[in-house]
Write a protein that holds these residues in place. Structure first.
Motif, PDB file in Angstrom:
ATOM      1  N   PHE A  55       0.828  -1.210   0.000  1.00  0.00           N
ATOM      2  CA  PHE A  55       0.000   0.000   0.000  1.00  0.00           C
ATOM      3  C   PHE A  55       0.862   1.260   0.000  1.00  0.00           C
ATOM      4  N   VAL A  56       1.944   1.241   0.775  1.00  0.00           N
ATOM      5  CA  VAL A  56       2.852   2.402   0.775  1.00  0.00           C
ATOM      6  C   VAL A  56       3.448   2.586  -0.623  1.00  0.00           C
ATOM      7  N   ARG A  57       3.804   1.477  -1.265  1.00  0.00           N
ATOM      8  CA  ARG A  57       4.332   1.558  -2.624  1.00  0.00           C
ATOM      9  C   ARG A  57       3.294   2.138  -3.577  1.00  0.00           C
ATOM     10  N   LEU A  58       2.038   1.742  -3.409  1.00  0.00           N
ATOM     11  CA  LEU A  58       0.973   2.264  -4.268  1.00  0.00           C
ATOM     12  C   LEU A  58       0.781   3.761  -4.061  1.00  0.00           C
ATOM     13  N   LEU A  59       0.927   4.230  -2.821  1.00  0.00           N
ATOM     14  CA  LEU A  59       0.807   5.670  -2.558  1.00  0.00           C
ATOM     15  C   LEU A  59       1.876   6.447  -3.329  1.00  0.00           C
ATOM     16  N   PHE A  60       3.088   5.949  -3.309  1.00  0.00           N
ATOM     17  CA  PHE A  60       4.157   6.618  -4.054  1.00  0.00           C
ATOM     18  C   PHE A  60       3.906   6.537  -5.560  1.00  0.00           C
ATOM     19  N   GLU A  61       3.361   5.423  -6.013  1.00  0.00           N
ATOM     20  CA  GLU A  61       3.048   5.293  -7.440  1.00  0.00           C
ATOM     21  C   GLU A  61       1.965   6.283  -7.849  1.00  0.00           C
ATOM     22  N   GLU A  62       0.989   6.508  -6.981  1.00  0.00           N
ATOM     23  CA  GLU A  62      -0.060   7.491  -7.269  1.00  0.00           C
ATOM     24  C   GLU A  62       0.532   8.896  -7.329  1.00  0.00           C
ATOM     25  N   LEU A  63       1.419   9.200  -6.407  1.00  0.00           N
ATOM     26  CA  LEU A  63       2.072  10.509  -6.400  1.00  0.00           C
ATOM     27  C   LEU A  63       2.855  10.720  -7.691  1.00  0.00           C
TER      28      LEU A  63
END
Length: 324
Positions: A55-63
C-alpha cells in the motif's frame, strides 16, 4: 538516483548548446515530455526496488503518476496553443498508451477510489490517502515545470513561467459542476464498458476513445447532437422514451473539460476567475458526483443489455472472448 541525475545533466547540456532562436519549439516541448516521462519511470523503478509494503508503494506510485500526468499536461497546453489540435491529439494518444502500460494500479484520479469504496473494493481511509498522494504530486510538479519554462529555450516558453493564469470556468458554478459531472459520468461509463467487454488492443482503444472525446470537444464546439431512443418492448412493464440534445464541445467553452479533479487543481487552482471554493464545487464535487452516478447507471438493465449486445461485431471480432 545517479542515473536520473546523469540523464538530466545530459539533457540540459544538449539544450544549452543549441541556439535558442533556431531550436524548434515543438522539439523543446517533445523533449520536456520525454524527460518528464523518463524521470517518472525511473522514480517508479526506484520505488519498486526500495519499498516492500504494497500500500505504501501504491501511494508513491499514485504521487508519481499524478506528477507525470500534470507535468505533461502543462506542456500539452503549450503544444495545443502553438501547434494545433492535431499535434496535440497525437501527443495525447501516445501519452495515454504510455500511462496505461506503465502506471500499473495507479490511476492519478481521485474518483476511481470513491467508486472502489462504493463497490466494496476499498475503504475510505485508503481512498483519502491515495487522493492526498495524488494531490501532492499534482501540486509539487508545477515547480519542476516552472523551472523548465524559466529557461525560455524556445519562444513558446517566453514569460510562461511566471505569467498570470486565468480560470476556464465561464459559466455559473452550478452549471460548471453539472457539465463536469455529466461529462465525467459519460467517460466512466465508456471506461467501464471497455473493462467488461475486454477487447483486444484494449489499451489502444481506450487511448483512442479518450483522445477522441477531448479532441471532439475542441473540433465540434458549435455542433449539436440529437439522440432519440424509444423502448416499446411488448412485455415490458415500463415504456422508456429518451430525447437528448447535446451541444458538443461546450464543456471546453464552459468549464475546461478536465474530468479529473487532481489535473484541474494542478493546472487551474488559484487562477484568476474563480475562488478555491468555486473550483472545488465544479472540479471536485461535480466530477465526483458524475463518477458516483456512473456506478449506479452502469448497473441499469438497459445499459447492461446494450453492453452485452454490442460485443458481437460483423466479420472478425475485436473482442477477446469472441471467436473469429
Amino acid at each position: 538516483m545517479k542515473f536520473t541525475i546523469d540523464v538530466l545533466g545530459v539533457f540540459l547540456k544538449v539544450v544549452v548548446k543549441i541556439n535558442r532562436v533556431t531550436f524548434a519549439p515543438l522539439v523543446v516541448s517533445t523533449l520536456f515530455i520525454l524527460l518528464t516521462s523518463l524521470l517518472a519511470h525511473c522514480a517508479r523503478r526506484l520505488v519498486h526496488k526500495t519499498i516492500n509494503e504494497p500500500f505504501v508503494r501504491l501511494l508513491f506510485e499514485e504521487l508519481i503518476a499524478a506528477a507525470e500526468l500534470c507535468g505533461c499536461c502543462f506542456e500539452l497546453i503549450v503544444v495545443a496553443d502553438n501547434f494545433g489540435v492535431a499535434t496535440y491529439a497525437i501527443f495525447l494518444f501516445a501519452l495515454t498508451i504510455w500511462w496505461s502500460v506503465n502506471w500499473g494500479d495507479a490511476t492519478a484520479c481521485p474518483y476511481t477510489h470513491i467508486e472502489d469504496v462504493i463497490e466494496g473494493k476499498g475503504d475510505i481511509r485508503k481512498a483519502l490517502l491515495k487522493t492526498w498522494a495524488e494531490l501532492t504530486g499534482g501540486l509539487l510538479v508545477f515547480k519542476y515545470v516552472q523551472l523548465y519554462w524559466a529557461l525560455e529555450i524556445s519562444e513558446t516558453h517566453k514569460d510562461k513561467a511566471f505569467e498570470e493564469c486565468r480560470a476556464d470556468l465561464q459559466v455559473p458554478v452550478i452549471y460548471g459542476a453539472i457539465i463536469e459531472g455529466i461529462a465525467t459520468c459519460l467517460c466512466r461509463l465508456v471506461s467501464k464498458s471497455l473493462g467488461d467487454l475486454n477487447p483486444r488492443f484494449a489499451t489502444a482503444i481506450d487511448a483512442f476513445i479518450g483522445t477522441s472525446l477531448v479532441v471532439a470537444g475542441v473540433l465540434t464546439r458549435h455542433t449539436v447532437f440529437v439522440y432519440r431512443y424509444q423502448d416499446n418492448t411488448a412485455n415490458a412493464d415500463l415504456s422508456v422514451s429518451v430525447f437528448c440534445k447535446v451541444h458538443l464541445g461546450k464543456a471546453f467553452d464552459y468549464s475546461g473539460g478536465y474530468f479529473n479533479p487532481v489535473l484541474a487543481t494542478s493546472l487551474k487552482a488559484g487562477c484568476e476567475g474563480h475562488t478555491l471554493m468555486e473550483h472545488a464545487v465544479v472540479y471536485w464535487i461535480g466530477a465526483c458526483a458524475g463518477s458516483i452516478l456512473s456506478v449506479y447507471m452502469y448497473k441499469l438493465p438497459a445499459i447492461q443489455r446494450y453492453v452485452r449486445g454490442g460485443a458481437v461485431a460483423n466479420g472478425d471480432s475485436i473482442w477477446a472472448d469472441k471467436e473469429d
